[in-house]
Design a protein around this motif. Structure first.
Motif, PDB file in Angstrom:
ATOM      1  N   ILE A 141       1.020  -1.116   0.067  1.00 18.89           N
ATOM      2  CA  ILE A 141       0.058   0.070   0.099  1.00 18.89           C
ATOM      3  C   ILE A 141       0.760   1.254  -0.132  1.00 18.89           C
ATOM      4  O   ILE A 141       1.705   1.519   0.997  1.00 18.89           O
ATOM      5  CB  ILE A 141      -0.897   0.006   1.386  1.00 18.89           C
ATOM      6  N   LEU A 142       0.881   2.070  -1.087  1.00 11.38           N
ATOM      7  CA  LEU A 142       1.727   3.129  -1.187  1.00 11.38           C
ATOM      8  C   LEU A 142       0.927   4.345  -0.880  1.00 11.38           C
ATOM      9  O   LEU A 142       0.044   4.844  -1.524  1.00 11.38           O
ATOM     10  CB  LEU A 142       2.202   3.288  -2.575  1.00 11.38           C
ATOM     11  N   CYS A 143       1.602   5.151   0.141  1.00  4.20           N
ATOM     12  CA  CYS A 143       0.629   6.389   0.612  1.00  4.20           C
ATOM     13  C   CYS A 143       1.450   7.696   0.329  1.00  4.20           C
ATOM     14  O   CYS A 143       2.831   7.861   0.704  1.00  4.20           O
ATOM     15  CB  CYS A 143       0.601   6.345   2.352  1.00  4.20           C
ATOM     16  N   ASN A 144       1.008   8.241  -0.757  1.00 10.71           N
ATOM     17  CA  ASN A 144       1.864   9.794  -1.213  1.00 10.71           C
ATOM     18  C   ASN A 144       0.991  10.840  -0.643  1.00 10.71           C
ATOM     19  O   ASN A 144      -0.467  10.658  -0.410  1.00 10.71           O
ATOM     20  CB  ASN A 144       1.787   9.696  -2.855  1.00 10.71           C
ATOM     21  N   ALA A 145       1.442  11.855  -0.574  1.00 11.46           N
ATOM     22  CA  ALA A 145       0.721  13.262  -0.085  1.00 11.46           C
ATOM     23  C   ALA A 145      -0.187  13.531  -1.226  1.00 11.46           C
ATOM     24  O   ALA A 145      -1.145  14.279  -0.866  1.00 11.46           O
ATOM     25  CB  ALA A 145       1.683  14.290   0.371  1.00 11.46           C
ATOM     26  N   GLU A 146      -0.049  13.353  -2.574  1.00 13.00           N
ATOM     27  CA  GLU A 146      -0.615  13.832  -3.684  1.00 13.00           C
ATOM     28  C   GLU A 146      -0.944  12.895  -4.510  1.00 13.00           C
ATOM     29  O   GLU A 146      -0.403  11.753  -4.561  1.00 13.00           O
ATOM     30  CB  GLU A 146       0.263  15.055  -4.339  1.00 13.00           C
ATOM     31  N   PRO A 147      -2.156  12.943  -5.172  1.00 16.23           N
ATOM     32  CA  PRO A 147      -2.549  11.584  -6.299  1.00 16.23           C
ATOM     33  C   PRO A 147      -1.994  12.240  -7.601  1.00 16.23           C
ATOM     34  O   PRO A 147      -2.491  12.686  -8.324  1.00 16.23           O
ATOM     35  CB  PRO A 147      -4.075  11.643  -6.096  1.00 16.23           C
ATOM     36  N   ALA A 148      -0.901  11.685  -7.905  1.00 16.41           N
ATOM     37  CA  ALA A 148      -0.246  11.846  -9.180  1.00 16.41           C
ATOM     38  C   ALA A 148      -1.156  11.393 -10.378  1.00 16.41           C
ATOM     39  O   ALA A 148      -1.084  12.148 -11.548  1.00 16.41           O
ATOM     40  CB  ALA A 148       1.042  11.034  -9.547  1.00 16.41           C
ATOM     41  N   TRP A 149      -2.044  10.612 -10.199  1.00 12.80           N
ATOM     42  CA  TRP A 149      -2.807  10.138 -11.330  1.00 12.80           C
ATOM     43  C   TRP A 149      -4.000  11.040 -11.712  1.00 12.80           C
ATOM     44  O   TRP A 149      -4.802  11.201 -12.721  1.00 12.80           O
ATOM     45  CB  TRP A 149      -3.261   8.729 -11.060  1.00 12.80           C
ATOM     46  N   ILE A 150      -4.178  12.041 -10.611  1.00 11.57           N
ATOM     47  CA  ILE A 150      -5.278  13.265 -11.032  1.00 11.57           C
ATOM     48  C   ILE A 150      -4.290  14.417 -11.082  1.00 11.57           C
ATOM     49  O   ILE A 150      -4.754  15.394 -11.852  1.00 11.57           O
ATOM     50  CB  ILE A 150      -6.359  13.099  -9.926  1.00 11.57           C
ATOM     51  N   LYS A 151      -3.251  14.611 -10.159  1.00  7.77           N
ATOM     52  CA  LYS A 151      -2.640  15.865 -10.277  1.00  7.77           C
ATOM     53  C   LYS A 151      -2.232  16.019 -11.626  1.00  7.77           C
ATOM     54  O   LYS A 151      -2.229  17.389 -12.198  1.00  7.77           O
ATOM     55  CB  LYS A 151      -1.615  15.961  -9.520  1.00  7.77           C
ATOM     56  N   GLN A 152      -1.851  15.333 -12.560  1.00  7.52           N
ATOM     57  CA  GLN A 152      -1.125  15.644 -13.515  1.00  7.52           C
ATOM     58  C   GLN A 152      -2.101  16.190 -14.670  1.00  7.52           C
ATOM     59  O   GLN A 152      -1.646  16.829 -15.379  1.00  7.52           O
ATOM     60  CB  GLN A 152      -0.694  14.188 -14.301  1.00  7.52           C
ATOM     61  N   GLN A 153      -3.282  15.884 -14.431  1.00  5.61           N
ATOM     62  CA  GLN A 153      -4.503  16.611 -15.536  1.00  5.61           C
ATOM     63  C   GLN A 153      -4.702  17.705 -14.681  1.00  5.61           C
ATOM     64  O   GLN A 153      -5.322  18.698 -15.303  1.00  5.61           O
ATOM     65  CB  GLN A 153      -5.701  15.306 -15.551  1.00  5.61           C
ATOM     66  N   VAL A 154      -4.819  17.956 -13.316  1.00  4.38           N
ATOM     67  CA  VAL A 154      -5.049  19.195 -12.692  1.00  4.38           C
ATOM     68  C   VAL A 154      -4.275  20.233 -13.029  1.00  4.38           C
ATOM     69  O   VAL A 154      -4.748  21.179 -13.531  1.00  4.38           O
ATOM     70  CB  VAL A 154      -5.183  19.157 -11.234  1.00  4.38           C
TER      71      VAL A 154
END
Length: 606
Positions: free
Chosen positions: A249-262
């Motif tokens: 389970i990988l916990c990052n502060a930001e969701p890269a899979w959405i932030k890239q589009q944001v």
């Protein structure tokens, strides 16, 4: 001589009685992000932390000065025997207003929580042995005082000795970095104990070994969304201890899979590269679940193999929209399965920006000053020798002859261009910003015209010009405070619902404390992971003191009939060691497990 009752406390050897307990919680309201003071303070801290963070990365210093075990072992209990099961809670983006933060905390800290799903089935869950904060543990900026009042106190009073204190691990977000991670390190990385938790980590990143071959890794992407070299080496060593069938389970502060589009044009491609490197080169595609916050809502994406990407940033901060960005499908075959609140509700909530003036009174005062400066000189020129109400053409001519108004007007347009969203490109940003600025100037001219029309009939009565000009200034101040924020609210409403821009600004202006969420994870005896997404449709606004030891310090006031209890956002997500399994609701109480006690940690260090 007789002694007055009020003097008893002053008599030597006599102690005053206990102070009466307060009737209301000690917490703070939601952060008002459009308060000029908050904007200035947050902007300054972000600038300073970004500047110094690039020059002196605290993670590099901690890697040398703060030795940390390679992994904290929760696959065994405090006696060294393998655990059959484990409960773990994940909360992200907390430490904002009292109502929202405490509502989530009181559910997280409850010994048991019965949750109802959409079908009416009840799932009995247990408070986590481990608690993970997923990023942005305080708002608006990190400081010891803000952490204490907005994060520590709510969780201490929510626990109130109702059960054992969970072991806490925290992932830092950008708001935690706004003081260079100093306060975060003091609170979470020095082994300090609180009445609400026990900390274990020594660095801002960590690894947890969980039962049945599961691991949880918490990263620190700093402000630059970057993995430093010592952190990469750390996780490489952790990966070396994993077996071929282990899952992560990988916990990052930001969701890269959405932030890239944001923010596709903000140069954030390296964020995906870092995560790809960690996932593919270091972890070898072992990641079954991605967890992230930063976006203050709930969204879940799933691929054909049952791998999950979940955003759960509802720990207390203001709500973010779910109808933007549109991420129904993401690279790698991930398809959106759920969002909370629903997209239709999110779009409807945007209309609250029409009440921008009432929701952001201090910003209204600021806009009143701006409109006063824009129109006061023009109104004063129009008042000189006025015998009647001026025409709008005369107002425009007076404005063009006022150097101060022209300079300030240019500043307003430049400010709105800087404020405009750039996700559609620089041309769109300039166009939207100029249109927004011109709207303010047009409204300011109309307001000045109206003020001059009102002041003209009074010119004869207000013999002194200073009185007349002061009266005009007060009208401009009040009118600007009302209509200036309304222009901003209409701009944000149209930007989000029509042009798909400004999702952060359009919802931070609303400071919505509702639609909160957290995740409860259960690793069962068969090695399956069940994720319970817990949602709060409307958090309580009124609280009263709990009366029994089984209750937290504060409980919802029954008079607040609009508050709703926590319930499941969607049915539990069951994830096998290699592939997601069909949902099989657990309707009975959780089975026995080895409970942690405060005196002895439940797991050791590897």
């Amino acid at each position: 001589m007789a002694v007055r009752a009020s003097d008893v406390s002053r008599i030597p050897g006599r102690r005053a009685g206990p102070a009466p307990l307060p009737d209301t919680p000690p917490g703070k309201p939601m952060v008002s992000w459009f308060d000029p003071a908050v904007l200035a303070k947050s902007g300054l801290k972000a600038l300073l932390s970004g500047t110094f963070g690039r020059q002196a990365d605290r993670r590099l210093l901690d890697a040398v000065a703060r030795p940390q075990p390679l992994a904290f072992d929760y696959s065994v209990d405090d006696t060294g025997h393998p655990r059959d099961e484990l409960w773990l809670d994940y909360v992200s983006d907390l430490g904002d207003g009292w109502d929202s933060t405490y509502a989530v905390a009181s559910a997280v800290m409850a010994p048991q929580l019965a949750l109802t799903d959409g079908s009416g089935a009840t799932h009995v869950t247990r408070g986590g042995d481990v608690l993970v904060f997923g990023g942005d543990e305080v708002y608006p900026t990190a400081s010891v005082a803000e952490y204490q009042s907005r994060t520590v106190v709510p969780y201490e009073e929510a626990l109130n000795r109702r059960r054992h204190r969970p072991h806490l691990f925290a992932v830092p977000g950008n708001h935690d970095w706004y003081d260079g991670l100093v306060s975060f390190t003091r609170l979470f990385c020095q082994g300090r104990r609180s009445e609400g938790w026990r900390t274990q980590q020594r660095r801002s990143y960590f690894a947890l070994r969980l039962p049945h071959g599961w691991w949880l890794l918490g990263t620190d992407m700093q402000l630059e969304s970057d993995l430093d070299a010592p952190q990469v080496e750390f996780f490489q060593k952790v990966a070396g201890q994993m077996r071929g069938t282990d899952r992560v389970i990988l916990c990052n502060a930001e969701p890269a899979w959405i932030k890239q589009q944001v923010t596709p044009r903000a140069g954030r491609g390296f964020l995906d590269n870092n995560i790809d490197f960690l996932e593919q080169r270091v972890l070898g595609k072992k990641v079954s679940v991605f967890l992230a916050g930063d976006l203050h809502h709930y969204r879940r994406h799933e691929d054909a193999d049952g791998r999950q990407k979940i955003v759960a940033g509802g720990g207390g901060a203001f709500l973010h929209p779910t109808h933007l960005p549109k991420v129904d499908q993401r690279p790698g075959g991930f398809v959106q399965k759920a969002s909370y609140p629903p997209q239709r509700t999110s779009r409807r909530l945007t209309w609250r920006n029409l009440a921008f003036t009432a929701l952001n009174p201090w910003f209204g005062a600021f806009m009143g000053v701006v409109y006063t400066l824009l129109g006061w000189g023009v109104a004063a020129n129009l008042n000189e020798g006025a015998v009647g109400a001026p025409s709008f053409r005369e107002v425009i001519n007076a404005a063009l002859q006022s150097t101060g108004s022209l300079v300030l007007g240019a500043g307003v347009v430049l400010g709105t261009v800087a404020f405009a969203d750039d996700r559609r490109g620089p041309l769109w940003r300039k166009t939207a910003g100029i249109m927004h600025g011109l709207a303010h100037l047009a409204v300011a001219l109309l307001l000045t015209w109206g003020v001059s029309a009102v002041a003209a009939p009074l010119a004869a009565e207000l013999q002194w010009s200073i009185r007349r000009d002061l009266f005009s200034g007060l009208l401009l101040l009040g009118g600007g405070a009302l209509v200036g924020p309304l222009v901003v609210g209409v701009y944000l409403l149209l930007s989000l619902n029509v042009f798909s821009c400004h999702p952060n600004e359009a919802f931070s202006s609303l400071s919505i404390p509702d639609w909160k969420n957290f995740l409860r994870l259960h690793f069962d005896t068969e090695g399956h992971l069940t994720v319970y997404p817990v949602g709060f449709r409307r958090v309580p606004r009124r609280w009263k003191r709990g009366r029994s030891p089984e209750e937290p310090v504060w409980v919802p006031d029954p008079a607040d009939t609009r508050a709703t209890p926590p319930r499941l956002i969607e049915p539990p997500i069951v994830i096998g060691r290699t592939k997601a399994l069909p949902v099989k609701p657990e309707t009975g109480p959780p089975g026995p497990t080895d409970m942690m006690v405060d005196e002895h940690p439940p797991g050791g260090a590897v």
